[in-house]
Write a protein that holds these residues in place. Structure first.
Motif, PDB file in Angstrom:
ATOM      1  N   PHE B 200       0.846  -1.189   0.000  1.00  0.00           N
ATOM      2  CA  PHE B 200       0.000   0.000   0.000  1.00  0.00           C
ATOM      3  C   PHE B 200       0.884   1.243   0.000  1.00  0.00           C
ATOM      4  O   PHE B 200       1.745   1.395   0.859  1.00  0.00           O
ATOM      5  N   GLY B 201       0.642   2.104  -0.996  1.00  0.00           N
ATOM      6  CA  GLY B 201       1.379   3.366  -1.036  1.00  0.00           C
ATOM      7  C   GLY B 201       0.466   4.510  -0.640  1.00  0.00           C
ATOM      8  O   GLY B 201      -0.684   4.550  -1.071  1.00  0.00           O
ATOM      9  N   MET B 206       4.377   6.449  -5.230  1.00  0.00           N
ATOM     10  CA  MET B 206       5.138   5.453  -4.474  1.00  0.00           C
ATOM     11  C   MET B 206       4.702   4.041  -4.847  1.00  0.00           C
ATOM     12  O   MET B 206       5.526   3.134  -4.955  1.00  0.00           O
ATOM     13  N   ALA B 207       3.403   3.845  -5.065  1.00  0.00           N
ATOM     14  CA  ALA B 207       2.929   2.536  -5.489  1.00  0.00           C
ATOM     15  C   ALA B 207       3.578   2.151  -6.816  1.00  0.00           C
ATOM     16  O   ALA B 207       4.016   1.007  -7.009  1.00  0.00           O
ATOM     17  N   VAL B 226      -1.644  -4.248  -5.201  1.00  0.00           N
ATOM     18  CA  VAL B 226      -0.992  -2.957  -4.996  1.00  0.00           C
ATOM     19  C   VAL B 226      -2.052  -1.862  -4.979  1.00  0.00           C
ATOM     20  O   VAL B 226      -2.881  -1.777  -5.873  1.00  0.00           O
ATOM     21  N   GLY B 227      -1.994  -1.051  -3.933  1.00  0.00           N
ATOM     22  CA  GLY B 227      -2.945   0.040  -3.834  1.00  0.00           C
ATOM     23  C   GLY B 227      -2.257   1.372  -3.664  1.00  0.00           C
ATOM     24  O   GLY B 227      -1.171   1.448  -3.109  1.00  0.00           O
ATOM     25  N   GLY B 228      -2.932   2.432  -4.174  1.00  0.00           N
ATOM     26  CA  GLY B 228      -2.410   3.779  -4.009  1.00  0.00           C
ATOM     27  C   GLY B 228      -3.550   4.754  -3.830  1.00  0.00           C
ATOM     28  O   GLY B 228      -4.696   4.345  -3.648  1.00  0.00           O
ATOM     29  N   MET B 244      -1.521  -2.436 -11.280  1.00  0.00           N
ATOM     30  CA  MET B 244      -2.052  -1.779 -10.096  1.00  0.00           C
ATOM     31  C   MET B 244      -3.471  -2.256  -9.875  1.00  0.00           C
ATOM     32  O   MET B 244      -4.183  -2.549 -10.830  1.00  0.00           O
ATOM     33  N   ASP B 245      -3.888  -2.369  -8.617  1.00  0.00           N
ATOM     34  CA  ASP B 245      -5.201  -2.938  -8.339  1.00  0.00           C
ATOM     35  C   ASP B 245      -6.194  -1.928  -7.789  1.00  0.00           C
ATOM     36  O   ASP B 245      -7.377  -2.024  -8.050  1.00  0.00           O
ATOM     37  N   VAL B 246      -5.730  -0.999  -6.993  1.00  0.00           N
ATOM     38  CA  VAL B 246      -6.653  -0.086  -6.333  1.00  0.00           C
ATOM     39  C   VAL B 246      -6.064   1.325  -6.327  1.00  0.00           C
ATOM     40  O   VAL B 246      -4.878   1.500  -6.067  1.00  0.00           O
TER      41      VAL B 246
END
Ligand SMILES: Nc1ncnc2c1ncn2[C@@H]1O[C@H](COP(=O)(O)OP(=O)(O)OP(=O)(O)O)[C@@H](O)[C@H]1O
Ligand SMILES: Nc1ncnc2c1ncn2[C@@H]1O[C@H](COP(=O)(O)OP(=O)(O)OP(=O)(O)O)[C@@H](O)[C@H]1O
Ligand SMILES: [Mg+2]
Ligand SMILES: [Mg+2]
Lengths: 357, 292, 257, 357, 257
Positions: B200-201, B206-207, B226-228, B244-246
Motif C-alpha cells: 500500500f502506497g 510510491m505505489a 498494490v494500492g495507491g 495496479m489494483d486499487v
C-alpha cells in the motif's frame, strides 16, 4: 603628526578616505531593490509598493505592507542572528531549521489549553498536568531544547573536531527525526492565551530588533565578540594567542541554538500550532540573509547589522512579488537572480572602492 | 474584475497540481476573475505570511489550501480582521465549527481516501483466498505531512476491523512521496526475501515505484495486490495493464473550480454554505474506464 | 639546581617518517639568554613548538621552573609564564593591530559580565601605540587589518605583543627576519632590556652578528639533533658555522648526527 | 643517501612510516558500520545483512542486497563526483539537486513515446516532432542543461566573484523554478524504450563506477586535477603562480553541472517519469557523501575514492535500516548519529596517527 | 634608451587613505642588478606588486622592454618574462614541493588533451631535486605538503621555482629573510649566476652586506617615496642607513618625503 592617534607615523595617511563600511553597500542594494519594485509597480500596477496610493491608511505609507515585510522575516531573522555568529567563526549551522521543528513540537506540548470549545483538548500530548501551564514554562522548554541542540553541536565541532557542516548536518537529521517522532507526525495545537501573545501582531518584530541591537553591541564591544571574530579569522592564531577556542565555540553554538529555540516558540505562538515540518529550509534562508548582508563564509568578517539588512532585502522581495502579482513559477527564478544580483552589486562596489582608493 | 489570492500548500505535488489546473482553467475561461497563486512550499508560517501579503495588496478574496489544517485559526483571524473573505479548499480547517462569517470550506473528506483504498485491498485479498493471513508493506509519504499520517492511520484502522484483521504489516517506511525512493525501498525489502502479499502506497507515485522494483525483480504483478491514492494518469495506465489494483480518485479539478465560485460569491456578499462537499471515488479495474 | 628555569630531557618529535627532533637535552638558567642556531629545517621551530605545547611531543620530558609540565596548548604555556613570538607569528588577519596585540587578554571593564565583559578600546589603543614605539615600527593606521600590513609590520606587532606582557621566559623564533635596519636595532634593544630585567630568553636566529651581540650561550641544531653548546666567549662566527654545516660536532654530542 | 629520491637529505626520514591515506580511515568506518549491522542483524533478525542466510543465491552473498546498496546511491554518487571537485576548489554546489529537477523535466520532454497503450501519449509536452526521438537526443539535451547551469554557476563564481554558496543558492532557486514552470508542475511520463534502458538494472552503477574511475585518474594524473587542488589550497597563490583561475573554475562547475544533468537523465530513465520535485535535497546528500569521504570543505583536500566510499556508507546505512526494520521515525535520528560518528572516527584516527607518528 | 628593460613613471598606489607608494620614477637597464632598501612599510613590496600586476595601480605608467604594459595579473607578467619571488611566497599549502615548483607550468605529456593532459611526475620530481640542490636547502621528504615545511624550506621552494625558469627580469622580495647561513650563501650564488647570464634583477633586502655584495645600484624607499638612487661605488653602509632613516635625502628627490 596630527594622525598620531591612528598609528605610529610613517606613510602619509589621509583620514578622510577611510574605506566605507560594507553595510552601506548592502543598504544600497536594499534601496535599489525597493526603487525597482516602485518603478515596476508604477508601470504595471499603477500602484506603489511602500506608499499608500488608495488612501487606506492615515499615513503616506502602506502600513500593512511595511508591517508584513518585516514580520515575515522576523522569525528567520532571529535565527540568522545566531547563524551570523556561527559563520563568523568560520563555521556553519545547517541544523537551525530542524531544531526549530523539534523545539516547536516539544515546547508547544507544554503550552496547550485544557478545554477547546467546551470539550477536552483533542490534541493534548500529555495528561492534565501539562495543560494550562503559564506561558513561561513552554518558553523555557523551548530555550532549553535550543540550548541542548546548540551544546551538542558545539561539543561536536569544538571538542570532537568534526567539521561544522557535518556536525550540524547530523543534528539536522537528528532533530528532524525527533520532531516527527515526538507526536508521530501529528500536529500539536491549541495553545493557551498567554502563549499565543508571544508571537501575536508585531511582537516577533520587536523581539527580532531588540535581539539585533543586543547582539550588535555584544559583537562589537565585548570580549565574546572579539574572540568570535578572531577564531574565524585564524583559529590557529587564536589558539596560540591563548583564547580557549573550544569553550568559546561551544558558547557560540549554544547561543545560536537558543535563538533557534526562541524562534520556534515565536513561530508556534504566531501560528497557534506546531507541526513537525516547521522550519524546513529555514537554515538556508538564515544563511542567505547573513551572506547577502556581507558575512563571509570563510569566517572573520560580517556584522549583525548586515544580516538585518539582508533579512529586510528578502522581506521586500517576498512582498514585492505578491505586489507585482508575479506568477509563483517565476518567483523562485527571480528570487534566485535577485539574491545573486544583490551580492554581485556588493562585490562590485567593494572592488570599485578598492580600486578607486 | 475580481482579484483573488490563492495559497497552495505545494506546487510540485501531483494531486494539488490537478486542483491548481482546475483553478487555472476556470480563470482562463472567466473574465470576471483574476487569480494570483502562491506556493507555500509546505511551510505553515510562510502560508500565513502570504495571506498577510494578499491583504496588504488589497485582494477581494483569498483561497487557502492549508499546509497544516491545524494552523488555520491564525489565518481565519487575519482575514476576518481585514474583512477579506476566505475559502479553504481541499483540506478541512480545524476551526470548522467556529469559522467566522465570510469564510467557507470546499473539499473532500481526507479520512475517506485511505480507508477506501485499504478496505478495497482487504476485500481483494479475501477474494484471492488469503484470509488465512496476508502480509503487507506500507510506503509512507513525508512524515511531516498530514495526508501521509492520516492515510497510514486509516490503513491501521481498517486492518483493526474484524473483517480485515488477517492482514499484518511487515514493515512501514517513508519514501517521501517519491517514485525513486519507493523503488529503492521496495528493492531493499525484496533483498530480505520475505514473503508478502500486498503493497500500500500513501500515493500512486510510491505505489508505481514499488511496482517497478517488483517487476525488475521478476515478481508477477498478479500475485501482489498494490494500492495507491490519487488516480494519476500514470496509475490509471498501470491499472489498465494489470499492475495496479486499487486507487482512489478525488475530483480535485472540481474542488479547484468550486473554491473560486464560492470565493466570488462571498466577495459579492452572497449567502454561502459553510461546507461544500465533493466525495472521493474508489477506482478499480472494473470502473477504470470512467476515469481515463 | 634551583637556578634552572627550563630543562628538557630526551625531547623528541617525529612527523610521520620525518624525525624532526631527536633526544634534545637542554638547560636554561634564570636570567640567561641563549641562542638557537642551525640550518633551515634543522628542527629549531619544532623544538619551540614542543616546549610551548603547540604540538604534543613524541617523547621526552620538559621541566619548567623545576616542575614537570605537559602543556596542552600555548594558553597553558603562557599562563605558566612563557611568552612566545612564533615564526608563523600567530596573528588574526581580519583583526586590526590593537585587537591582535591584546588577543586572548583584552583590557576589559565590567568583568562580572563574564564572556560578555566590555572591551576597553581606548586603553588598548594607547598601550598599543606605546608598544609599537618600542619596536620602532611605523604603521600609518593601526585600525587597518593585519592582512594589509607589510611583512615587517606584522612581525613587529607580534613582538610588541610579547614585549607588552611580563613573563618568566621569552622565546623568539627569528624575530627580526623581516625587519629593516632601524626596527632590528629596536628589537635588539628590547632584548637587552629583558636581560637587564633578569628575564630568561631563547632566541632562534640565523643572524650571526645579532647572536654574538645579544646572547650568553649558543646551541646549534643539525638534522634534528643538538650538536653544540657553546659559550659566547669560547667561540666565534666561523666556529659556529662549522658546527652548523657539520664540519665539527661538539665533543659531548659525538655520534649524534 | 638511500632516500635521495624522496628529498634532499637533512633529517632522518623513515620511509616505512609514511602517513597512511585518509581513505583507509573512511574505509574502516564503512567496515565498522557493516559489522555493526551484521551483529544487530544476528541478534534481532537472525539474519545477515550481506551474506546469504536463506540459500537464495548461488554465492555466499545476498546478491540482491549488494546490488541495491549501490544502486540506491549510484545516481547521487554521480552528482557527488562533481560536487567533490567543486568542494576541492573550496567552493560548494547547492544547485545540483535543483538542476537535476529542471534537467529531468526538460530532458524527459524529448524522450516521450507517441502512443501509450494504443492511445496518443496523454502527457506529451510538445507536438509530434518531439515524440519517439532516438535516446541520444534527450541525453544530449540533459547534458546541455547541466552544461548551461554549470557554466552560469562558474561564471558567477569565477568572474563576478560571488561566493559559491550564494551563486549556487541562486541557481538552486532558479532551477527549481524552471522545473516547476516547465510543465506547470505536471509530471512528464512515458519515455521511449531506448531511453528507458539507460537507467535500467545495474546501468546506473556501471556509469557511476566508470565515472569514478575516470575522475579518480583525472584528479590525480592531469593538469586539471592538480590545478583544482591548487586553487582550493590557496587561490591567491594559484593566481600568482600563473594558473588561469577563473577559466579553471568555470570548467570545474561545468563538469559538476554536466554530471548533475547526466544524473537527471539516469534518474528519469530509471523511474520512467520526471517530476518537478525530483532531486530535492540531493545536493545535501552529495555533499554529505563527499565530506564523509574525507573531502575538506575548506578546499584543497579530498579524493574521488573517498567520495565513493562515502556513498557506499550511506548506501549500507539505508539498506541496513530497512534490513533491521528500524521505525521510520528513528531512521533520520540514527542516520544523523552515524554520519557524525563516521566523521568523528576519521578525525580520531587522523589525530591518533599524527600523535603516534 | 634601448638598453632599458623596465621603467616606471609616477607610479602611485593608495590603499584607502594610506599612501603606500607615491610618484615612483624608476629605471632598470638590461643586465643590471638593483637593490631596493627601506624601512618596514616603506612601500617596497607595494612597488613590486604594482609592477607585476598583482594589484592595479592608482596611477602612473610602467614600461617593460620599451612597451607600456598593464598586466592584469601575475600570469601576464610572467608571460612577458618577469619571474617574481613574492614576500608572501605564493605557495599552495596543501600541495607538495614538486607540485608547487611547477604550479601553473607543469611538465606534461599528451598535450593535445588540453586541460586533461597528463602530468610528467617523474620529470618534475627530478627537476625539483636539481632545483633544490641549487638553493642548498635540505628537505627530507619532498612529498610532504608545503604546510609541513619550515619557514626557510618554504622560502627555498619559492626561490627554486623562480630560478628554474629563464626570464628577462627577476624580482626577489626579501628572498633570504628566513634562510640559514648556508642557504643564504647558495641563494646569493644563484643571484651571481643570473648576473653572469646577463639577466636583470631587482632585489628587495634589508641585509646591507648582501646588498653591497650583489648589486650595482641601490634605491632607497622612505614613506612611500624613492629618496635615493646610489651607485654601489659612491656609497657605503652608513650612508645608505642615513637615507633610510631620513637623515639624508638624495639631491634629485628633495622635498619628496
Ligand atoms: N592592502 C592594503 N591595504 C591597506 N594598506 C596596505 C595594504 N597593503 C600594504 N599596505 C600598507 O602599505 C604600506 C607599505 O607596505 P609594503 O608591504 O609595501 O611595505 P614594505 O616596504 O614591503 O615593508 P616590509 O619591509 O616590512 O616588507 C604599509 O604601511 C602597509 O600597511
Ligand atoms: N607538521 C609537520 N609534518 C611533517 N614534517 C614537518 C612538520 N613540521 C615540520 N616538519 C619538518 O620538520 C623539519 C624541521 O622543521 P622546523 O620548522 O623545526 O625547522 P627550523 O629549524 O625551524 O627551520 P627554519 O630555519 O627554516 O625555520 C623540517 O624538515 C620540516 O619539513
Ligand atoms: Mg623555524
Ligand atoms: Mg615587503
Amino acid at each position: 603628526m596630527s594622525d598620531a592617534s591612528e598609528g605610529t607615523g610613517g606613510l602619509t595617511f589621509d583620514k578622510s578616505k577611510r574605506s566605507w563600511p560594507n553595510e552601506l553597500n548592502v543598504f544600497g542594494a536594499l534601496i535599489l531593490i525597493i526603487v525597482a519594485f516602485e518603478i515596476l509597480g508604477a508601470i504595471f500596477m499603477q500602484q506603489s509598493l511602500l506608499f499608500d496610493t488608495r488612501d487606506r491608511f492615515d499615513s503616506i505609507f502602506n502600513e500593512a505592507r511595511l508591517r508584513i515585510i518585516i514580520i515575515q522575516v522576523a522569525i528567520i531573522g532571529i535565527i540568522a542572528i545566531g547563524v551570523t555568529q556561527v559563520i563568523i567563526t568560520a563555521g556553519i549551522d545547517l541544523s537551525s531549521g530542524s531544531v526549530v521543528g523539534a523545539t516547536a513540537m516539544i515546547a508547544m506540548s507544554f503550552a496547550q489549553v485544557a478545554t477547546v470549545n467546551g470539550a477536552a483538548n483533542p490534541k493534548a500530548i500529555f495528561g492534565e498536568w501539562a495543560l494550562d501551564l503559564p506561558w513561561i514554562i513552554p518558553v523555557f522548554v523551548g530555550l532549553g531544547c535550543g540550548f541542548i541542540a546548540g551544546f551538542i553541536n558545539g561539543v561536536l565541532v569544538a571538542y570532537a573536531r568534526i567539521p561544522p557542516f557535518i556536525a550540524t548536518l547530523g543534528m539536522m537529521l537528528f532533530a528532524r527525526g525527533v520532531a516527527q517522532w515526538w507526536s508521530l507526525g501529528n500536529p500539536v495545537s491549541f495553545p493557551t492565551e498567554g502563549y499565543a501573545k508571544i508571537g501575536a501582531g508585531m511582537m516577533p518584530v520587536i523581539i527580532f530588533l531588540s535581539l539585533a541591537v543586543l547582539f550588535h553591541f555584544i559583537m562589537n564591544y565585548t570580549v565574546y565578540g572579539k574572540h568570535t571574530y578572531a577564531i574565524g579569522s585564524n583559529e590557529q592564531a587564536a589558539r596560540m594567542s591563548g583564547i580557549n577556542v573550544p569553550r568559546h565555540l561551544v558558547l557560540v553554538y549554544v547561543i545560536a541554538g537558543m535563538l533557534a529555540g526562541l524562534a520556534a516558540v515565536i513561530l508556534t505562538s504566531k501560528n497557534l500550532t506546531a507541526q513537525s515540518g516547521m522550519g524546513l529550509s529555514y537554515e538556508l534562508e538564515a544563511i542567505a540573509m547573513a551572506v547577502i548582508g556581507g558575512v563571509s563564509l570563510f569566517g572573520g568578517r560580517g556584522s549583525i547589522i548586515g544580516t538585518v539588512i539582508g533579512a529586510l532585502i528578502i522581506g521586500v522581495i517576498t512582498s514585492g512579488f505578491t505586489f507585482l502579482r508575479l506568477g509563483a513559477f517565476y518567483q523562485e527564478m527571480v528570487l534566485g537572480m535577485i539574491i545573486v544580483g544583490a551580492v554581485a552589486l556588493d562585490q562590485w562596489q567593494q572592488q570599485r572602492a578598492a580600486a578607486r582608493a | 474584475e475580481m482579484q483573488i489570492g490563492v495559497s497552495v500548500a505545494r506546487f510540485d505535488d501531483n494531486g494539488l497540481t490537478v486542483m491548481r489546473n482546475g483553478m487555472t482553467a476556470f480563470d482562463d475561461a472567466s473574465d470576471d476573475v483574476s487569480l494570483q497563486m502562491e506556493d507555500a512550499t509546505d511551510d505553515v508560517a510562510k502560508q500565513l505570511d502570504q495571506i498577510n501579503n494578499f491583504i496588504a495588496s488589497g485582494v477581494d478574496a483569498i483561497i487557502v489550501n492549508a499546509v497544516d489544517t491545524n494552523a488555520t485559526e491564525a489565518m481565519s483571524n487575519a482575514a476576518a480582521a481585514a474583512g477579506v473573505p476566505l475559502v479553504y479548499v481541499n483540506r478541512q480547517p480545524i476551526n470548522m465549527d467556529t469559522l467566522p462569517d465570510g469564510q467557507a470550506f470546499v473539499a473532500s473528506n481526507e479520512i475517506e481516501s485511505g480507508t477506501l483504498a485499504a478496505f478495497q485491498m482487504c476485500r481483494q485479498l479475501r477474494a484471492e483466498g488469503k484470509s488465512g493471513g496476508a502480509r503487507v508493506y506500507v510506503l509512507v509519504g513525508q512524515l511531516s505531512n498530514q495526508a501521509a499520517v492520516q492515510r497510514t492511520k486509516d490503513f491501521h484502522d481498517v486492518i483493526g476491523m474484524d473483517m480485515c484483521n488477517f492482514i499484518t504489516i511487515i514493515d512501514e517506511q517513508t519514501a517521501n512521496w517519491s517514485r525513486d525512493e519507493a523503488n529503492d525501498l521496495m528493492t531493499n525489502w525484496l533483498s530480505s526475501g520475505d514473503e508478502f502479499d500486498a503493497v500500500f502506497g500513501n500515493n500512486d507515485e510510491m505505489a508505481l515505484g514499488a511496482i517497478q522494483a517488483m517487476k525488475a525483480a521478476g515478481i508477477s504483478m498478479d500475485d501482489v495486490v498494490v494500492g495507491g491514492v490519487d488516480a494519476t494518469s500514470d496509475a490509471l495506465l498501470a491499472m489498465s495493464v494489470g499492475d495496479m489494483d486499487v486507487t482512489v480518485f478525488q475530483d480535485l479539478a472540481g474542488q479547484g473550480a468550486g473554491s473560486i465560485q464560492t470565493a466570488m460569491a462571498l466577495a459579492n456578499g452572497e449567502e454561502v454554505d459553510k461546507t461544500v462537499f465533493i466525495p472521493f471515488k474508489l477506482v478499480t479495474p472494473e470502473n477504470l474506464a470512467d476515469f481515463q | 639546581m634551583s637556578d634552572i628555569i627550563l630543562e628538557t630531557k630526551g625531547l623528541t618529535k617525529h612527523y610521520g617518517g620525518v624525525h624532526a627532533l631527536e633526544d634534545a637535552d637542554f638547560v636554561l638558567r634564570h636570567g640567561e639568554h641563549v641562542a638557537i642556531m642551525g640550518d633551515n629545517g634543522a628542527g629549531k621551530s619544532t623544538f619551540v613548538r614542543q616546549i610551548t605545547g603547540v604540538e604534543q611531543r613524541t617523547r621526552g620530558t620538559v621541566l619548567f621552573d623545576q616542575q614537570e609540565v605537559n602543556f596542552s596548548g600555548p594558553l597553558d604555556a603562557r599562563e605558566a609564564g612563557i611568552e612566545t613570538v612564533f615564526q608563523t607569528l600567530a596573528l588574526a588577519d581580519d583583526l586590526n593591530v590593537p585587537d591582535n596585540l591584546f588577543l586572548g587578554r583584552e583590557k576589559t571593564k565590567f568583568d562580572w559580565l563574564g564572556p560578555f565583559r566590555l572591551l576597553d578600546y581606548k586603553g588598548m589603543r594607547d598601550d598599543t601605540l606605546a608598544g609599537l614605539v618600542k619596536t620602532g615600527v611605523k604603521i600609518p593606521n593601526i585600525k587597518n587589518t593585519i592582512a594589509n600590513m607589510s611583512g615587517g609590520q606584522r612581525q613587529c606587532v607580534a613582538i610588541a605583543r610579547t614585549a607588552t606582557f611580563a613573563s618568566k621566559l621569552t622565546i623568539m623564533d627569528e624575530p627580526t627576519a623581516a625587519l629593516g635596519v632601524q626596527e632590528t636595532e629596536q628589537v635588539e634593544n628590547i632584548v637587552r632590556t629583558l636581560k637587564e630585567q633578569g628575564e630568561s630568553l631563547i632566541l632562534v636566529s640565523h643572524n650571526m652578528r645579532q647572536v654574538f651581540d645579544l646572547v650568553d650561550r649558543i646551541i646549534v641544531f643539525r638534522r634534528g639533533r643538538i650538536v653544540a653548546n657553546l659559550n659566547k666567549e669560547d667561540t666565534d662566527g666561523q666556529d659556529v658555522v662549522a658546527y652548523i654545516t657539520g664540519a665539527k660536532t661538539g665533543a659531548e654530542y659525538e655520534g649524534a648526527a
